[in-house]
Design a protein around this motif. Structure first.
Motif, PDB file in Angstrom:
ATOM      1  N   SER A  34       0.840  -1.211   0.000  1.00 30.12           N
ATOM      2  CA  SER A  34       0.000   0.000   0.000  1.00 30.12           C
ATOM      3  C   SER A  34       0.871   1.255   0.000  1.00 30.12           C
ATOM      4  CB  SER A  34      -0.974  -0.023   1.176  1.00 30.12           C
ATOM      5  OG  SER A  34      -0.287  -0.042   2.414  1.00 30.12           O
ATOM      6  N   GLN A  35       1.282   1.695   1.189  1.00 31.13           N
ATOM      7  CA  GLN A  35       2.025   2.958   1.293  1.00 31.13           C
ATOM      8  C   GLN A  35       3.339   2.875   0.514  1.00 31.13           C
ATOM      9  OE1 GLN A  35       2.824   3.892   5.356  1.00 31.13           O
ATOM     10  NE2 GLN A  35       2.626   6.102   5.050  1.00 31.13           N
ATOM     11  N   GLY A  36       3.684   3.965  -0.153  1.00 29.59           N
ATOM     12  CA  GLY A  36       4.834   3.947  -1.054  1.00 29.59           C
ATOM     13  C   GLY A  36       6.161   4.115  -0.360  1.00 29.59           C
ATOM     14  N   PHE A  37       6.651   3.035   0.240  1.00 32.14           N
ATOM     15  CA  PHE A  37       8.008   3.099   0.811  1.00 32.14           C
ATOM     16  C   PHE A  37       8.707   1.768   0.568  1.00 32.14           C
ATOM     17  CE2 PHE A  37       5.279   1.564   4.221  1.00 32.14           C
ATOM     18  CZ  PHE A  37       5.986   0.486   4.723  1.00 32.14           C
ATOM     19  N   ASN A 171       4.085  10.262 -12.343  1.00 32.78           N
ATOM     20  CA  ASN A 171       2.873  10.474 -11.568  1.00 32.78           C
ATOM     21  C   ASN A 171       2.588   9.370 -10.557  1.00 32.78           C
ATOM     22  OD1 ASN A 171      -0.448   9.990 -11.740  1.00 32.78           O
ATOM     23  ND2 ASN A 171       0.190  12.110 -11.486  1.00 32.78           N
ATOM     24  N   ASN A 172       2.198   9.800  -9.391  1.00 28.94           N
ATOM     25  CA  ASN A 172       1.641   8.928  -8.370  1.00 28.94           C
ATOM     26  C   ASN A 172       0.140   9.227  -8.379  1.00 28.94           C
ATOM     27  OD1 ASN A 172       0.885   7.587  -6.053  1.00 28.94           O
ATOM     28  ND2 ASN A 172       2.042   8.875  -4.637  1.00 28.94           N
ATOM     29  N   PRO A 173      -0.750   8.292  -8.644  1.00 29.66           N
ATOM     30  CA  PRO A 173      -0.585   6.844  -8.590  1.00 29.66           C
ATOM     31  C   PRO A 173      -0.440   6.137  -9.938  1.00 29.66           C
ATOM     32  CG  PRO A 173      -2.917   7.353  -8.617  1.00 29.66           C
ATOM     33  CD  PRO A 173      -2.180   8.675  -8.712  1.00 29.66           C
ATOM     34  N   ILE A 364      -7.435  -0.323  -7.793  1.00 31.93           N
ATOM     35  CA  ILE A 364      -6.586  -0.268  -6.599  1.00 31.93           C
ATOM     36  C   ILE A 364      -5.151  -0.026  -7.043  1.00 31.93           C
ATOM     37  CG2 ILE A 364      -8.008  -1.657  -5.034  1.00 31.93           C
ATOM     38  CD1 ILE A 364      -6.232  -4.036  -5.665  1.00 31.93           C
ATOM     39  N   ARG A 365      -4.338   0.484  -6.116  1.00 29.90           N
ATOM     40  CA  ARG A 365      -2.939   0.771  -6.430  1.00 29.90           C
ATOM     41  C   ARG A 365      -2.033  -0.202  -5.691  1.00 29.90           C
ATOM     42  NH1 ARG A 365       0.513   5.772  -4.092  1.00 29.90           N
ATOM     43  NH2 ARG A 365       0.667   4.234  -2.416  1.00 29.90           N
ATOM     44  N   PHE A 366      -1.141  -0.831  -6.449  1.00 25.45           N
ATOM     45  CA  PHE A 366      -0.110  -1.697  -5.867  1.00 25.45           C
ATOM     46  C   PHE A 366       1.214  -0.946  -5.885  1.00 25.45           C
ATOM     47  CE2 PHE A 366      -3.270  -4.647  -7.443  1.00 25.45           C
ATOM     48  CZ  PHE A 366      -3.234  -5.719  -6.557  1.00 25.45           C
TER      49      PHE A 366
HETATM   50  N1  GLN Z   1       3.977   8.877  -1.250  1.00 22.00           N
HETATM   51  C1  GLN Z   1       3.617   7.669  -0.588  1.00 22.00           C
HETATM   52  C2  GLN Z   1       2.431   7.016  -1.269  1.00 22.00           C
HETATM   53  O1  GLN Z   1       1.879   7.547  -2.191  1.00 22.00           O
HETATM   54  C3  GLN Z   1       3.348   7.864   0.890  1.00 22.00           C
HETATM   55  C4  GLN Z   1       2.330   8.863   1.198  1.00 22.00           C
HETATM   56  C5  GLN Z   1       1.943   9.047   2.638  1.00 22.00           C
HETATM   57  O2  GLN Z   1       2.222   8.223   3.498  1.00 22.00           O
HETATM   58  N2  GLN Z   1       1.254  10.103   2.880  1.00 22.00           N
HETATM   59  O3  GLN Z   1       2.066   5.948  -0.888  1.00 22.00           O
END
Ligand code: GLN
Length: 394
Positions: A34-37, A171-173, A364-366
């Motif tokens: 989920s979260q982008g890390f 771009n995110n997402p 949904i975003r992976f």
């Molecule tokens: N940029 C990351 C994401 O899109 C984290 C964003 C956040 O935790 N606010 O998942």
């Protein structure tokens, strides 16, 4: 009504979804896509520089705009790669993540009643940032599978009240990398309507398939009307450090710095030195990172394809949007909840990237900035989804 309550302007702002999905992932012991890390290591030299700075007593407030060495490094790196001349003292402000850089940029440039154009789907902060400034977000849709926008619709969005447009490329997402031609259209409209571009370029180094990142500020006529935000988080896998920056025309820098000083004073001091170390890594670091991410992107696409998702191949950043409309769930949130609870894979419901979730496509975003092991584990868990679906639809 009691006056001991949250301010009214927060009522129209939804809670952030990312942290909540990570919480659910922990609760259900799910693979967290989920979260982008990243769940892999940051570069050793960058970590060493942070530790060394702490040991060398770099532990008190940094100069609010950032240490000179770090600001110079940011300016030199940006100028070298994009040919845009920068004066670090007048144009670079180090912030607590590009999230704060974006807030400080929008808050310092938007007056109440101003309209701010935002491409949709969007990273969740832009709308709330505009609303906190008293501005009105105006959304222009991008459409799958290639996430193009309708030029006529964009033209119609510009009015005398438009003050700024937010661009986020890569771009995110969606993973869309805006083409030079698309950016040129935006740049011409900005100049025609005397509008500021606020360009979130946090994924600038993560592009695939020969795509090139084009900074908005590098287009003719745009340097004086573009604020660019960026940071260390994604490029160097240090999202928890909260180190970002705003690169602004000199005339706008004072406003950004004033706000930044009042919001956070300064970004954490040891990471300024670490930032200098990061930006002096050799080019092979970036090519290696890009190759790794492209391979992970391909693995993610393969996994999603095998489990029956229609996924849109990203050209940059580290997310994939997948259509889930045909799986029979009432909403993408229901689907994401099912996936995290019953299948053990956490994602982000796509409608959280839309202003009007009801009219959002069901997606949904992976996130694939994960170790290969993590992606393979998600693959194994999704087998249960495929099986359940086989039974459901039989
Ligand atoms: N940029 C990351 C994401 O899109 C984290 C964003 C956040 O935790 N606010 O998942």
């Amino acid at each position: 009504m009691s006056r001991i309550r949250s301010a009214r302007r927060l009522a129209s702002i939804a809670d952030s979804v990312f942290g909540e999905m990570t919480r659910l992932a922990r609760l259900h012991n799910a693979v967290n896509l989920s979260q982008g890390f990243p769940d892999f290591e940051a570069p050793q030299a960058v970590k060493d520089a942070a530790c060394a700075a702490i040991q060398a007593e770099q532990n008190q407030y940094a100069p609010p705009s950032g240490t000179k060495a770090f600001r110079d490094a940011i300016a030199a790196d940006y100028s070298r790669r994009y040919g845009v001349r920068l004066v670090a003292d007048e144009q670079v402000t180090v912030c607590c993540g590009s999230t704060e850089a974006m807030l400080a940029s929008i808050m310092s440039c938007i007056d109440p009643g101003d309209e701010v154009i935002i491409f949709e789907p969007f990273y969740e902060n832009y709308g709330p940032d505009a609303m906190l400034a008293g501005g009105e977000p105006k959304y222009v849709r991008m459409h799958a599978p290639d996430w193009h926008f309708d030029e006529a619709e964009l033209r119609r969005a510009f009015t005398n009240r438009t003050r700024a447009i937010v661009i986020n490329s890569p771009n995110n997402p969606t993973g869309k990398v805006f083409s030079r031609d698309e950016l040129q259209v935006i740049a011409e409209l900005c100049q025609q309507w005397d509008v500021l571009a606020i360009s979130d370029e946090i994924y600038e180094r993560i592009v695939y398939d020969g795509h090139a990142h084009v900074p908005v500020a590098s287009l003719p006529g745009m340097a004086d009307r573009t604020i660019t935000t960026g940071g260390l988080s994604k490029t160097f896998s240090v999202t928890g450090w909260r180190i970002g920056w705003a690169i602004s025309p000199p005339a706008l820098t004072g406003g950004i710095r004033k706000l930044h000083d009042f919001i956070t004073v300064a970004a954490p001091t040891p990471f300024h030195d670490a930032g200098v170390a990061a930006l002096s890594l050799p080019d092979t670091y970036y090519s290696g990172m890009r190759a790794d991410y492209q391979r992970k992107r391909d693995l993610m696409m393969d996994i999603l394809g095998r489990h029956g998702f229609t996924a849109y191949r990203p050209g940059g950043a580290y997310y994939v949007i997948a259509d889930v409309s045909r799986f029979g769930f009432d909403s993408d949130f229901d689907f994401a909840r099912y996936l995290v609870r019953d299948v053990g894979v956490a994602t982000v419901p796509g409608s959280s990237f839309y202003a009007g979730p009801a009219s959002a496509p069901k997606t949904i975003r992976f996130c694939f900035s994960k170790r290969d092991d993590t992606l393979h584990e998600a693959d194994r868990r999704l087998v249960n989804f495929t099986k359940a679906r086989g039974t459901d639809t039989a």
